[in-house]
Design a protein around this motif. Structure first.
Motif: not given
Length: 287
Positions: A173-174, A176-186
């Motif tokens: 379900q997440a 479908l809302l565009g959530v991924t398992t990728e980390p945050l990139y800074i």
């Protein structure tokens, strides 16, 4: 006749390729304890050949008959090179990285001494990845940081390479809302997209810090739920100017070109198909 000639050419080509390489055996030992080191990656510099040491620290690799240089790397050890010997076996002595507890590590929007860290933080220097033959930085991190998984959707050239810290997951379900398992990139304190991270030239990287757990990535809130990858680019230093160049060259060509129809032959074939399908007269080519 054509098939026979093709087989002969393939056999000659295979013989020439095999004649240009030879196989050597070797082992990798810890420079301080003389214990075998497993999981060390050995590559022929500038070539596609590579091997990984087994549990006994042994490896076998095909090398050019003309000689060259071998590169070896492993997590927690210095990246090193050695000349390809005229004959084996080859013994490589790997030196462990000298990590000082007084080193300053970037965490969140500030810095801290390594001795004072309580979270899971890993650091890799830019010089360790700038010579790795990889399409982007994500691919160059493969097998270099514990807990960081590097996966590629397919073997197709240009296919995306994704990072995953400590096997983070998301529900259907997440997703479908565009959530991924990728980390945050800074990058230099600025939140960027995955595409911007991939487009960074490895030669511009000073170091990369990976925040793996909630304690070290807490400052980023929910955005850092899957971990954080902090990239710091190089800065100017006082002293004489230094110039460097790093380039790659490749040649791509077809092994066999198919025989194509002429426009006239193609029109006849299409007309035959139209006849079988009882197409309208207006669909036919006038020949």
């Amino acid at each position: 006749m054509k098939f026979t000639c093709l087989l002969v050419l393939l056999a000659l080509f295979s013989g020439n390729v095999n004649a240009q390489t030879r196989s050597i055996n070797g082992s990798v030992l810890d420079d301080a304890s003389d214990e075998p080191v497993a999981g060390v990656t050995i590559r022929v510099k500038g070539g596609p050949q590579s091997a990984v040491t087994d549990a006994k620290g042994s490896f076998t690799i095909n090398v050019p008959t003309t000689g060259g240089t071998l590169e070896y790397s492993h997590v927690g050890y210095e990246i090193g090179t050695t000349s390809i010997p005229a004959e084996g076996p080859l013994v490589i002595r790997a030196k462990k990285l000298n990590v000082s507890m007084d080193d300053v590590v970037v965490i969140g929007y500030g810095t801290a001494k390594r001795s004072g860290l309580t979270g899971a933080v890993a650091t890799i220097k830019g010089q360790e990845i700038q010579d790795v033959p990889s399409p982007n930085i994500a691919g160059a991190l493969r097998g270099r940081i514990a807990g960081l998984s590097v996966s590629q959707a397919s073997g197709r050239p240009g296919a995306g390479i994704s990072l995953n810290i400590r096997s983070s997951a998301s529900s259907d379900q997440a997703q479908l809302l565009g959530v991924t398992t990728e980390p945050l990139y800074i990058i230099d304190g600025i939140t960027v997209t995955k595409d911007a991270f991939d487009n960074i030239d490895p030669a511009m990287v000073e170091d990369i810090v990976v925040l793996k757990d909630a304690g070290s990535a807490a400052i980023y809130g929910a955005s850092g739920a899957n971990g954080v990858v902090l990239l710091t680019t190089k800065r100017g230093r006082p002293g004489k100017p230094r110039f460097s160049y790093n380039g790659y060259m490749g040649i791509s060509d077809a092994t066999r070109l198919p025989e194509m129809m002429t426009a006239y032959e193609h029109a006849i074939m299409l007309n035959d198909g139209f006849k079988i399908g009882n197409a309208n007269a207006s669909s036919f080519f006038r020949i």
